[in-house]
Structure formats: structure tokens, C-alpha cells
Design a protein around this motif. Structure first.
Motif, short mmCIF file in Angstrom:
data_model
loop_
_atom_site.label_atom_id
_atom_site.label_comp_id
_atom_site.label_asym_id
_atom_site.label_seq_id
_atom_site.Cartn_x
_atom_site.Cartn_y
_atom_site.Cartn_z
N GLU A 166 0.83 -1.21 0.00
CA GLU A 166 0.00 0.00 0.00
C GLU A 166 0.87 1.26 0.00
O GLU A 166 0.60 2.22 -0.75
CB GLU A 166 -0.92 0.00 1.23
CG GLU A 166 -2.04 -1.02 1.14
CD GLU A 166 -2.82 -1.14 2.45
OE1 GLU A 166 -2.41 -0.47 3.43
OE2 GLU A 166 -3.80 -1.90 2.49
N LEU A 167 1.91 1.29 0.85
CA LEU A 167 2.81 2.45 0.91
C LEU A 167 3.56 2.64 -0.40
O LEU A 167 3.72 3.76 -0.89
CB LEU A 167 3.82 2.28 2.05
CG LEU A 167 3.32 2.61 3.46
CD1 LEU A 167 4.37 2.22 4.49
CD2 LEU A 167 3.03 4.11 3.58
N THR A 205 2.66 1.69 -3.38
CA THR A 205 1.71 2.13 -4.42
C THR A 205 1.41 3.62 -4.26
O THR A 205 1.37 4.37 -5.24
CB THR A 205 0.41 1.31 -4.33
OG1 THR A 205 0.72 -0.08 -4.44
CG2 THR A 205 -0.54 1.71 -5.44
N THR A 206 1.21 4.06 -3.01
CA THR A 206 0.91 5.48 -2.74
C THR A 206 2.06 6.39 -3.15
O THR A 206 1.86 7.46 -3.73
CB THR A 206 0.60 5.68 -1.24
OG1 THR A 206 -0.49 4.84 -0.88
CG2 THR A 206 0.25 7.13 -0.95
N SER A 207 3.30 5.94 -2.86
CA SER A 207 4.49 6.77 -3.17
C SER A 207 4.92 6.63 -4.62
O SER A 207 5.86 7.31 -5.06
CB SER A 207 5.65 6.37 -2.25
OG SER A 207 6.06 5.04 -2.53
N LYS A 208 4.23 5.74 -5.38
CA LYS A 208 4.55 5.51 -6.80
C LYS A 208 6.01 5.10 -6.99
O LYS A 208 6.67 5.47 -7.95
CB LYS A 208 4.25 6.76 -7.64
CG LYS A 208 2.79 7.15 -7.63
CD LYS A 208 2.53 8.38 -8.46
CE LYS A 208 1.05 8.77 -8.41
NZ LYS A 208 0.76 9.98 -9.20
#
Length: 663
Positions: free
Chosen positions: A321-322, A324-327
Motif C-alpha cells: 500500500e505504501l 503504491t501510494t508513493s509511486k
């Protein structure tokens, strides 16, 4: 793959920490800098024209980094305005550097780049090396974050060259570490270790706990990938020793994760979990996404090995999740790969297949990205090499163009120097000749005066006595008494003439020696018998301190004059009822006679003049005895003619020792 892929981006983030002031020390440093400005204001009324003032303002602005970024920007903008007002390009460059920092922290990468490039132009115009070093490092960071690896590498090399030029050890260490980080990105760990070792070597004679801790932290990562686990563990713990007093949470968590992965791959799961949990406990104080991702993945690996699948899945999911959020593509790939392993272990075939397909798709993109990064670094290397060659060619051309002019100037300068030296030498030589001639004339006049007085004085006394005798004013007995008293004066005059004759011969180079073997004691004894009456007049006693059997080969007349002169001077300057000591020394190492008195001593300046053969105005003896001033000089010249030396040792108010050393 897991550890290496994730930790590279943590290193990238770490690049920025080495360029900012420690958060906990910001207020204290700011207060200290404000105090320095107050001191400068008191010391210099025109402090605004002092470059130190602008440097201090730049540093104050930098203390607001992260805590109050708007203040950082305001300080930078004011510095630019004041720099323009005072036509100070270095101040303008420092102001733009602060504004560049502000835009970088805010994520305005284009604006940050624009201010950085403008700052470089201002600093290069005045060759402000220390400012350029700071700007190159920020340009390196921005280029790295924007994945412009060509610019990052070039900035690092340019910055390192500049830092070495001004011997800025902090930045030499930083740039070497950063170049190592670039090679870590490419997984060229041998080269990364080479540059990291160069960075660490700076601290052999330089102290900066924070930067050294950064270098050690990155070193632990590199050594881990070289499978040097013991050394990696030591580097991480050494870094923590330096970081804990500074309370640098970001780097502390980095090293706890370092140790967690080291123990994980040593299969010491208990220690690995301990260090991952330590790092995890700090995440409520600092928000660093990549550190969290690697932490969650490390814990997930531990739980997977323990078959605690629920905990493993929970941590892997958090990591995904982290990422994916930070790309962050690399972190996302690693998270998906771990989720795939957990799905296989729990026999969740459907999820495992989905994770595998997604991992394959993202891995192809990642592979292309890494290949592109490698090509950019190679391009940067070639670009840097070409730039250096061009600069060297330009410098060589400049040298060649100036060579003829330089040679002409050197040739003219040499001719002028030689001409000046020749004129000076000729003039100096003439001056020395005139001085020597004047000295010789003065010596001649002085000696003629002495001879005239010492010889005519007893003759005049005799003439007066005879006149008185003829006129029956005195008897024949009185005349005999006068003659008896004149005897010592005539002996002294004879002694004086002999000294002057030998002194003149020695100075004219006409002195001849006839060397024979002589017992020095016999010569001394003979002189003492002849001088017995004179010694008794002052009640002076002779004390023999040592009487070795001393036989030397020397001109007998010369030795007699030498010893007679020394004894005469000793008697002349000795107080009544004093003692003159004599030593005769003869052994395998040395042969000499030494005669000492307890008179007033000779000043060092007069001793120097005696050795220089400068005629002196002799001081009268303790009973107003007279002298010529050439006795000791004559003795020195005679000793030299016989391959011997005379040493004078004198202490004022204590006496003089004269040593005749035979070779």
C-alpha cells in the motif's frame, strides 16, 4: 534482491540529510549565528559590505529547513535583494541557493533547478569556490530525485573537484559518499565501496560525527551486498554510536533496518525482529515512506519463515500500500514478490497467480528503467571526461600562446638581475677595498703612535736623568736606580716591537715557520722565570692544575710569543694577590695548554673583533698597565701558521681562559 532493491532508494533519500542542519540543533545554531552577526556589527560599522555577514545570513536561513520552510524562502529572497544592492554576487548566489532549497523541499523541482543554475552562474562569475561546492551538492540531490543521473554524476564529480581544491573535508566526504550511492543504484557495489572508503578516509584527520555516521550507514548497506556481514554489522553499530547522541531519528531507523536485514539473512530471526521493531517504534515521530516499506517487508520475511502467515500477509500488504501510494516502482515490485511468496505458502493459488502476473509486468518496466540508468551514468562519465579533456586542451593552448612572451620576460629579467648583481658586487668589492684600506691606515697610525710613545718614553726619561746628573742635581746612584726602573720599560718595548713585527709579517703573508719538537712545559717554565719579577710586583701566583707530558711540533719562537702574550694578558688583568691557573693536557683525543685568570673578562663583541683581526683600543690593566691591542691577535695568527687554534672563553666579572689547541 529484496534487500538491495529497497534499500537503494533509502540511500537516495539519505543524500539530502547530509546537506541539512541537524533538526535538534537548529535553534541553538541559529542563536549562535545571530550572536556572530551582533559581534560583526560592533566590530565593523560597514558590516553589510562584509562577505561574512551574508554567509551568516545564508546559514541562519538554512536552519529553518523543514521546520519553517517559508522563513527559509524569505531569508533567501532578502539575501538576493541585499546582494544586488551591494553588488555582491556571492550573496546573490547564497540567496538563490536558499530559495532553491525551499522549492526542492516543496517538491517544485523545476523551480529548484532554475534557482540552482542561476546560483551557479553568479558564483562562477566571481569564482566563489565554497559557495559553488554547496550549490553542486543541491544540484546533485535534485538531479538524483528527478532521475537525471547524467547531471547527478557530473555535479558530484564537479563538486568533488571543487571541494578538493579548497580542502573542504566535509564536502569531500559527502561527494565521495554520493558518488558511491550512485554506483549503489546501479548495483556496482565494488565501485560503491571504493568511493565510500575514500569518504571514510577523510575522517582520519577530520571530525564531523553526523557526516561520518552517514558514510558508515551507507557502508553497512554496501558491505551487506558484498556478503561481508560481520563488517556490515560493525559499520551499522558504529553509525548508531554516533547518531544516538544527535537523536537523528531518520538515520537511526535506517541503521536499525540495516541490522534487521543483516540478522535476517544470518537467520537470527530474534535479533532481526528486535531491530525491525526498534525502527518501527520511531515511525510515529518521522514519516519516511521508504523506511516503512523496507521495515514492513523485513518483518513480513521473518513471519513467513516462522510460518506466521497472517502477520506476514499483514506486513506485506502494508508495504504494498505504501509503495503504491508513493509511486515507487522498485518498492512495489519487491512488495508484490513477497505477497506472491506468502500466497504460495498459504496455497492461495488464485492470489499467487495474480501477484505473479503483476510482478512480471512491473519487472519488465523496472529492468528497462535500470538499463536506462546505467546508460545515463556511462554517458555522464564520458561527458565528464570530454569536458576535462577540453579544459586541459584549452589550458595547454593558453600555455603555448604565452610561452614565448614568458620566455622573453624571463630572459629580460635574468639579464636585469645579472646586471644588478654585477653592479652591486663591483660596488661592494670597492667598498670592501676602501674599508680595508681605511682599516690598514688606521692600524698603521695607531701602531706608529704606540711605537712612538713606548720607545721614546724610556729614551726621554734617560735623557732627562743624564741632564740632571751633569748639573749635579742627582748622583750616580740615582742614575743607576733610574736605569733599573727603566729596565722593565725597555723589556716591555722590546716585547711590543717583537709582537708588532710578527703581526705585520703574518698580515703581509711573509711569516715563516721552522717546526721542531718542543716540550711545552719547558717553554712555560722558561717564560715564568723571565716574568717572575713582574708577577711578584702584583703578588700573583701560578697554579698548575695538570701537567701532562706535552710535546708538540711547532716553531719554538712562535710558541714562546704565544704563551708569553697569554701570560702577559693574564697578569695584566688579574687583581693583586690572585691566581693564574695553567693546564697541560695530552691524550689520544686532544693536546692543549690552557691558561686562566680571574680578571674582569672580555666582552663577546671584543672577542669577535680579535678573531676578525680588527685592531682594538685595549683597556688598561688592574694597575693601569698599558697594551698595544695586538697581542692576542698576533698569537691567533701565529697559532694558525702552525696548524693550531686558539679558543677564547670568557665570562664577565669571572675571568678569561685561553686555550691553545695543537693539531
Amino acid at each position: 534482491m529484496l534487500f538491495g532493491g529497497i534499500r537503494i532508494l533509502s540511500l537516495c533519500i539519505g543524500l539530502f540529510f547530509c546537506f541539512c542542519i541537524t533538526v535538534n540543533a537548529q535553534t541553538a545554531i541559529r542563536d549562535s549565528l545571530q550572536l556572530e552577526i551582533q559581534k560583526l556589527k560592533k566590530k565593523n560599522p560597514n558590516y553589510k559590505s562584509d562577505s561574512t555577514y551574508f554567509e551568516l545570513r545564508y546559514l541562519i536561513g538554512k536552519t529553518y529547513l523543514y521546520r519553517n520552510n517559508d522563513s527559509l524562502r524569505i531569508y533567501g529572497e532578502k539575501l538576493i535583494i541585499d546582494g544586488k544592492q551591494h553588488a555582491d554576487k556571492n550573496a546573490i548566489a547564497l540567496g538563490k541557493l536558499n530559495v532553491g532549497f525551499y522549492h526542492f523541499v516543496k517538491g517544485h523541482k523545476k523551480e529548484a533547478t532554475r534557482f540552482i543554475e542561476d546560483a551557479i552562474c553568479n558564483a562562477e562569475d566571481i569564482n566563489a569556490s565554497s559557495t559553488l561546492v554547496k550549490i553542486y551538492n543541491l544540484r546533485l540531490i535534485v538531479a538524483f530525485i528527478t532521475q537525471d543521473y547524467t547531471k547527478a554524476y557530473l555535479s558530484a564529480k564537479e563538486g568533488l573537484t571543487m571541494a578538493q581544491k579548497i580542502n573542504d573535508k566535509a564536502m569531500i566526504a559527502t561527494f565521495n559518499m554520493n558518488i558511491g550511492t550512485i554506483f549503489s543504484l546501479l548495483r556496482a557495489y565494488d565501485k560503491a565501496l571504493y568511493y565510500n572508503t575514500k569518504a571514510l578516509a577523510v575522517f582520519d584527520d577530520y571530525h564531523n560525527a553526523f557526516i561520518k555516521a552517514e558514510v558508515l550507514s551507507n557502508r553497512a548497506f554496501i558491505l551487506y551486498h558484498n556478503k561481508a556481514y560481520h563488517k556490515a554489522e560493525k559499520a551499522a553499530k558504529d553509525a548508531l554510536t554516533l547518531l544516538n547522541p544527535l537523536n537523528e531519528i531518520a538515520w537511526i531507523t535506517f541503521n536499525y533496518n540495516n541490522l534487521g536485514y543483516i540478522y535476517l539473512y544470518k537467520n537470527d530471526l530474534e535479533k532481526a525482529e528486535k531491530y525491525f521493531n526498534k525502527a518501527n517504534s520511531y515511525f510515529n515521530q518521522v514519516d519516511i515512506g521508504d523506511r516503512k516499506v523496507e521495515n514492513y517487508l523485513g518483518l513480513a520475511e521473518i513471519y513467513l519463515k516462522r510460518s506466521e502467515f497472517n502477520l506476514a500477509s499483514a506486513n506485506a500488504t502494508k508495504a504494498l500500500e505504501l509503495a503504491t501510494t508513493s509511486k515507487n516502482l522498485l518498492n512495489k515490485v519487491q512488495s508484490i514478490e513477497l505477497c506472491y511468496k506468502i500466497a504460495l505458502a498459504t496455497k492461495n493459488t488464485e492470489s499467487a497467480l495474480a501477484y505473479l502476473q503483476e510482478s512480471k509486468k512491473l519487472s519488465d518496466s523496472l529492468l528497462n528503467s535500470e538499463s536506462h540508468a546505467n546508460m545515463l551514468i556511462l554517458e555522464a562519465k564520458e561527458s565528464y571526461k570530454a569536458k576535462r579533456l577540453k579544459e586541459e586542451e584549452k589550458a595547454n593552448n593558453k600555455i603555448a600562446n604565452n610561452k614565448i612572451y614568458r620566455n622573453i620576460i624571463i630572459l629580460l629579467a635574468v639579464h636585469l638581475i645579472l646586471l644588478s648583481v654585477f653592479i652591486y658586487a663591483t660596488k661592494r668589492k670597492q667598498q670592501e677595498r676602501n674599508k680595508k684600506l681605511d682599516q690598514e691606515v688606521a692600524n698603521k697610525n695607531k701602531l706608529l703612535s704606540i711605537i712612538g710613545h713606548d720607545i721614546t718614553s724610556p729614551i726621554f726619561t734617560l735623557q732627562q736623568s743624564l741632564e740632571l746628573y751633569k748639573a749635579n742635581y742627582i748622583s750616580s746612584d740615582d742614575v743607576l736606580k733610574v736605569l733599573e726602573r727603566m729596565k722593565s720599560n725597555i723589556n716591555y718595548s722590546s716585547f711590543t716591537l717583537k709582537n708588532i713585527q710578527l703581526w705585520a709579517q703574518a698580515n703581509m703573508g711573509n711569516l715563516k715557520t721552522t717546526k721542531v719538537k718542543i716540550n711545552v712545559y719547558d717553554i712555560c717554565n722558561q717564560i715564568l722565570k723571565e716574568r717572575q719579577t713582574v708577577l711578584k710586583e702584583k703578588n700573583i701566583k701560578i697554579q698548575w692544575l695538570q701537567k701532562d707530558y706535552l710535546v708538540v711540533k711547532i716553531d719554538k719562537n712562535h710558541l714562546t710569543v704565544i704563551i708569553d702574550n697569554i701570560l702577559s694578558n693574564a697578569k695584566k688583568y688579574s687583581e693583586p694577590s690572585s691566581i693564574i691557573t695553567i693546564k697541560l693536557i695530552s691524550n689520544t683525543e686532544e693536546k692543549y695548554i690552557e691558561i686562566c685568570d680571574s680578571g674582569p673578562g672580555i666582552p663577546q663583541e671584543k672577542i669577535n673583533n680579535i678573531y676578525k683581526n680588527i685592531t682594538l683600543d685595549p683597556l688598561p690593566g688592574t694597575q693601569r698597565e698599558k697594551g698595544t691591542g695586538v697581542g692576542l691577535q698576533t698569537s691567533i695568527l701565529l697559532a694558525k701558521a702552525n696548524n693550531s687554534t686558539i679558543l677564547l672563553k670568557s665570562n664577565l666579572s669571572q675571568g678569561t681562559c685561553v686555550q691553545v689547541k695543537f693539531n
